[in-house]
Design a protein around this motif. Sequence first.
Motif, PDB file in Angstrom:
ATOM      1  N   MET A  18     -37.963 -13.262 -14.105  1.00 44.48           N
ATOM      2  CA  MET A  18     -37.247 -14.381 -13.556  1.00 44.48           C
ATOM      3  C   MET A  18     -37.829 -15.705 -14.042  1.00 44.48           C
ATOM      4  O   MET A  18     -37.078 -16.613 -14.373  1.00 44.48           O
ATOM      5  N   LEU A  19     -39.134 -15.816 -14.075  1.00 47.41           N
ATOM      6  CA  LEU A  19     -39.746 -17.061 -14.544  1.00 47.41           C
ATOM      7  C   LEU A  19     -39.394 -17.339 -16.001  1.00 47.41           C
ATOM      8  O   LEU A  19     -39.157 -18.487 -16.373  1.00 47.41           O
ATOM      9  N   GLN A  20     -39.333 -16.277 -16.807  1.00 46.69           N
ATOM     10  CA  GLN A  20     -38.957 -16.462 -18.209  1.00 46.69           C
ATOM     11  C   GLN A  20     -37.528 -16.975 -18.310  1.00 46.69           C
ATOM     12  O   GLN A  20     -37.223 -17.855 -19.108  1.00 46.69           O
ATOM     13  N   ASN A  21     -36.654 -16.443 -17.467  1.00 49.27           N
ATOM     14  CA  ASN A  21     -35.264 -16.888 -17.468  1.00 49.27           C
ATOM     15  C   ASN A  21     -35.167 -18.368 -17.090  1.00 49.27           C
ATOM     16  O   ASN A  21     -34.449 -19.135 -17.734  1.00 49.27           O
ATOM     17  N   LEU A  22     -35.884 -18.784 -16.043  1.00 49.89           N
ATOM     18  CA  LEU A  22     -35.886 -20.194 -15.656  1.00 49.89           C
ATOM     19  C   LEU A  22     -36.464 -21.074 -16.761  1.00 49.89           C
ATOM     20  O   LEU A  22     -35.951 -22.154 -17.043  1.00 49.89           O
ATOM     21  N   HIS A  23     -37.527 -20.613 -17.383  1.00 50.02           N
ATOM     22  CA  HIS A  23     -38.129 -21.347 -18.495  1.00 50.02           C
ATOM     23  C   HIS A  23     -37.111 -21.535 -19.617  1.00 50.02           C
ATOM     24  O   HIS A  23     -36.930 -22.639 -20.143  1.00 50.02           O
ATOM     25  N   ASP A  24     -36.421 -20.455 -19.977  1.00 51.78           N
ATOM     26  CA  ASP A  24     -35.437 -20.532 -21.060  1.00 51.78           C
ATOM     27  C   ASP A  24     -34.271 -21.452 -20.699  1.00 51.78           C
ATOM     28  O   ASP A  24     -33.773 -22.196 -21.552  1.00 51.78           O
ATOM     29  N   MET A  25     -33.843 -21.407 -19.437  1.00 53.93           N
ATOM     30  CA  MET A  25     -32.750 -22.277 -19.016  1.00 53.93           C
ATOM     31  C   MET A  25     -33.138 -23.748 -19.110  1.00 53.93           C
ATOM     32  O   MET A  25     -32.312 -24.596 -19.427  1.00 53.93           O
ATOM     33  N   ARG A  26     -34.367 -24.045 -18.862  1.00 50.81           N
ATOM     34  CA  ARG A  26     -34.828 -25.442 -18.887  1.00 50.81           C
ATOM     35  C   ARG A  26     -35.174 -25.924 -20.293  1.00 50.81           C
ATOM     36  O   ARG A  26     -34.773 -26.997 -20.710  1.00 50.81           O
ATOM     37  N   TRP A  27     -35.926 -25.118 -21.049  1.00 58.48           N
ATOM     38  CA  TRP A  27     -36.454 -25.603 -22.321  1.00 58.48           C
ATOM     39  C   TRP A  27     -35.844 -24.966 -23.565  1.00 58.48           C
ATOM     40  O   TRP A  27     -35.989 -25.519 -24.651  1.00 58.48           O
ATOM     41  N   THR A  28     -35.178 -23.834 -23.455  1.00 62.85           N
ATOM     42  CA  THR A  28     -34.622 -23.208 -24.652  1.00 62.85           C
ATOM     43  C   THR A  28     -33.152 -23.555 -24.843  1.00 62.85           C
ATOM     44  O   THR A  28     -32.778 -24.148 -25.845  1.00 62.85           O
ATOM     45  N   ASP A  29     -32.305 -23.195 -23.873  1.00 57.57           N
ATOM     46  CA  ASP A  29     -30.871 -23.474 -24.046  1.00 57.57           C
ATOM     47  C   ASP A  29     -30.421 -24.732 -23.308  1.00 57.57           C
ATOM     48  O   ASP A  29     -29.268 -25.118 -23.391  1.00 57.57           O
TER      49      ASP A  29
END
Length: 91
Positions: free
Chosen positions: A1-12
């Motif tokens: 879940m943390l990886q998903n939140l990270h990706d939502m904020r900084w990747t896509d």
Amino acid sequence: MLQNLHDMRWTDNSMGSKQLLVINDVQQLMGSGKLGMYLSAPDNIPILVKEKGGTYTDLALAPCPAARAPSSAATATCSTRRPRPRRSRPD
């Protein structure tokens, strides 16, 4: 879940760059169509329409999942903007 939140904020960038806004800022963004979803109570919908420029046809409420909340716990809701149908472009 943390990886998903990270990706939502900084990747896509699906979360956008503005974080930790106060409720008035969030309501203004939602009413003007610049925000797609936020956590709120049902009484936020009339505020979005009457004070922030939103329309009842563009706004909706949806339940937010909770992990093992007791039945007496208050239910959280998400204020969401209804997606508009895509218009086809002439070729």
